[in-house]
Scaffold this active site. Structure first.
Site, PDB file in Angstrom:
ATOM      1  N   ASP A  91     -69.601   3.222  24.397  1.00  0.00           N
ATOM      2  CA  ASP A  91     -70.047   2.596  23.043  1.00  0.00           C
ATOM      3  C   ASP A  91     -71.589   2.352  23.120  1.00  0.00           C
ATOM      4  OD1 ASP A  91     -68.047   0.002  22.245  1.00  0.00           O
ATOM      5  OD2 ASP A  91     -70.429  -0.521  21.509  1.00  0.00           O
ATOM      6  N   ASP A 141     -65.289  -0.630  13.693  1.00  0.00           N
ATOM      7  CA  ASP A 141     -66.025  -1.200  12.370  1.00  0.00           C
ATOM      8  C   ASP A 141     -65.927  -1.277  11.291  1.00  0.00           C
ATOM      9  OD1 ASP A 141     -68.404  -2.409  14.154  1.00  0.00           O
ATOM     10  OD2 ASP A 141     -68.820  -0.977  14.798  1.00  0.00           O
ATOM     11  N   ASP A 177     -57.867  -3.290  11.110  1.00  0.00           N
ATOM     12  CA  ASP A 177     -57.099  -4.266   9.914  1.00  0.00           C
ATOM     13  C   ASP A 177     -57.696  -4.403   8.804  1.00  0.00           C
ATOM     14  OD1 ASP A 177     -59.177  -4.912  11.684  1.00  0.00           O
ATOM     15  OD2 ASP A 177     -58.220  -7.220  11.249  1.00  0.00           O
ATOM     16  N   THR A 207     -56.756  -5.886  22.629  1.00  0.00           N
ATOM     17  CA  THR A 207     -58.095  -6.007  22.487  1.00  0.00           C
ATOM     18  C   THR A 207     -58.501  -6.886  21.907  1.00  0.00           C
ATOM     19  OG1 THR A 207     -58.799  -5.228  20.881  1.00  0.00           O
ATOM     20  CG2 THR A 207     -58.516  -3.506  22.693  1.00  0.00           C
ATOM     21  N   ARG A 208     -59.769  -7.166  22.465  1.00  0.00           N
ATOM     22  CA  ARG A 208     -60.771  -8.463  21.516  1.00  0.00           C
ATOM     23  C   ARG A 208     -60.829  -8.100  20.178  1.00  0.00           C
ATOM     24  NH1 ARG A 208     -66.441 -11.044  22.809  1.00  0.00           N
ATOM     25  NH2 ARG A 208     -65.602 -11.382  24.706  1.00  0.00           N
TER      26      ARG A 208
HETATM   27  C1  LIG Z   1     -65.636  -3.680  16.239  1.00  0.00           C
HETATM   28  S1  LIG Z   1     -65.757  -3.521  17.685  1.00  0.00           S
HETATM   29  C2  LIG Z   1     -64.788  -2.938  18.250  1.00  0.00           C
HETATM   30  C3  LIG Z   1     -64.288  -2.935  20.162  1.00  0.00           C
HETATM   31  C4  LIG Z   1     -62.680  -2.678  20.808  1.00  0.00           C
HETATM   32  N1  LIG Z   1     -62.367  -1.398  20.534  1.00  0.00           N
HETATM   33  C5  LIG Z   1     -61.849  -3.882  20.422  1.00  0.00           C
HETATM   34  O1  LIG Z   1     -61.219  -3.430  19.660  1.00  0.00           O
HETATM   35  O2  LIG Z   1     -62.358  -4.655  20.787  1.00  0.00           O
HETATM   36  C6  LIG Z   1     -66.360  -1.358  17.702  1.00  0.00           C
HETATM   37  C7  LIG Z   1     -67.040  -1.285  18.684  1.00  0.00           C
HETATM   38  O3  LIG Z   1     -67.214   0.404  18.179  1.00  0.00           O
HETATM   39  C8  LIG Z   1     -68.544   0.942  19.429  1.00  0.00           C
HETATM   40  N2  LIG Z   1     -69.306   1.532  18.389  1.00  0.00           N
HETATM   41  C9  LIG Z   1     -69.636   2.536  16.776  1.00  0.00           C
HETATM   42  N3  LIG Z   1     -69.902   3.220  16.200  1.00  0.00           N
HETATM   43  C10 LIG Z   1     -69.861   3.839  17.469  1.00  0.00           C
HETATM   44  C11 LIG Z   1     -70.522   5.188  18.379  1.00  0.00           C
HETATM   45  N4  LIG Z   1     -70.749   5.758  17.147  1.00  0.00           N
HETATM   46  N5  LIG Z   1     -70.602   5.887  19.208  1.00  0.00           N
HETATM   47  C12 LIG Z   1     -69.887   4.578  19.826  1.00  0.00           C
HETATM   48  N6  LIG Z   1     -69.808   3.156  19.969  1.00  0.00           N
HETATM   49  C13 LIG Z   1     -69.675   2.730  18.605  1.00  0.00           C
HETATM   50  C14 LIG Z   1     -69.546  -0.757  19.075  1.00  0.00           C
HETATM   51  O4  LIG Z   1     -71.061  -0.715  19.332  1.00  0.00           O
HETATM   52  C15 LIG Z   1     -68.635  -1.464  18.944  1.00  0.00           C
HETATM   53  O5  LIG Z   1     -68.683  -2.460  19.953  1.00  0.00           O
END
Ligand SMILES: C[S@@+](CC[C@H](N)C(=O)[O-])C[C@H]1O[C@@H](n2cnc3c(N)ncnc32)[C@H](O)[C@@H]1O
Length: 228
Positions: A91, A141, A177, A207-208
């Site tokens: 991350d 995201d 989602d 997951t969260r």
């Molecule tokens: C919406 S969160 C989902 C987190 C987790 N997978 C969950 O289901 O709870 C998306 C995560 O992807 C990370 N992220 C997005 N692009 C990334 C990248 N290129 N390299 C590493 N992390 C990334 C963001 O920092 C964020 O913590």
């Protein structure tokens, strides 16, 4: 379309990439600072020479990647339940990575490595060919606005980079989602021959963001994609 394997030198030029994450600012607590200075050197992917083959380095039977691991729920659950697996958590934000580091220490887990940074950079020659068994992208995201959609992780360039590092018949598990992201991925699948969609039972990890999606009553779209 033919899958192409690029050399580590070629790929960055062919795949200049757009950031898939937003910036976050804030002060770091002493606990997080300690995790970065003391624990990170012990668990960072950087402790291995590039290109890293985690199975060879750690003796693990299989290697999973939790890309965009967020607060680390999935990484930690995998590591606890599958001690013969090695899990690489990536991350760009420190909150989740430091939480993982602290819990690994507290629970004496030995089967997690972490990478703090842009995970797409790792796909450009830092991971050994055919060394990853499963690559999980859970609730990335969604970048829902039309002008932001180029920031989505899952696109053709990403699959091009991922394909060579996956073991034969390895799995890319993608869950969202966001209905429009799911449509985007569904439309992408027939445009490439790196991964094929397979109908299979696979339980979406808690997951969260999974729990949040369930609370909101959103549909959960699961893509089990197997390396061709
Ligand atoms: C919406 S969160 C989902 C987190 C987790 N997978 C969950 O289901 O709870 C998306 C995560 O992807 C990370 N992220 C997005 N692009 C990334 C990248 N290129 N390299 C590493 N992390 C990334 C963001 O920092 C964020 O913590």
């Amino acid at each position: 379309m033919q899958s192409q394997i690029y050399s580590a030198d070629e790929v960055p030029k062919k795949h200049p990439h757009i950031r898939t994450f937003g910036a976050r600012h804030g002060r770091m607590s002493a606990i997080r600072e300690r995790a970065i200075t003391e624990l990170m050197p012990l668990m960072s992917l950087d402790r291995f020479e590039t290109p890293v083959n985690l199975a060879t380095e750690t003796g693990a039977a299989v290697v999973f990647v939790d890309f965009g691991c967020g607060m680390g729920d999935h990484t930690l659950e995998l590591a606890r339940s599958k001690p013969d697996h090695h899990i690489l958590a990536m991350d760009v934000h420190t909150a989740g990575i430091t939480q993982i580091l602290n819990l690994v220490e507290a629970e004496n887990l030995t089967n997690i490595s972490v990478f703090l940074g842009d995970g797409i950079d790792l796909l450009k020659g830092r991971i050994a060919a055919e060394s990853i068994t499963e690559f999980h992208v859970l609730f990335p995201d969604p970048w829902p606005k039309a002008r932001q959609q180029k920031r989505r992780v899952l696109h053709l360039d990403f699959l091009t980079l991922l394909h060579p590092i996956m073991q034969n018949s390895g799995w890319l598990r993608f869950v969202t989602d966001d209905d429009s992201y799911a449509s985007h991925v569904a439309a992408l699948i027939p445009q490439q021959d790196f991964f094929r969609l397979v109908e299979t039972d696979w339980r979406v990890p808690s997951t969260r963001y999974h729990r949040r999606a369930l609370d909101l009553g959103n549909s959960i779209h699961v893509f089990n994609l197997q390396k061709i």
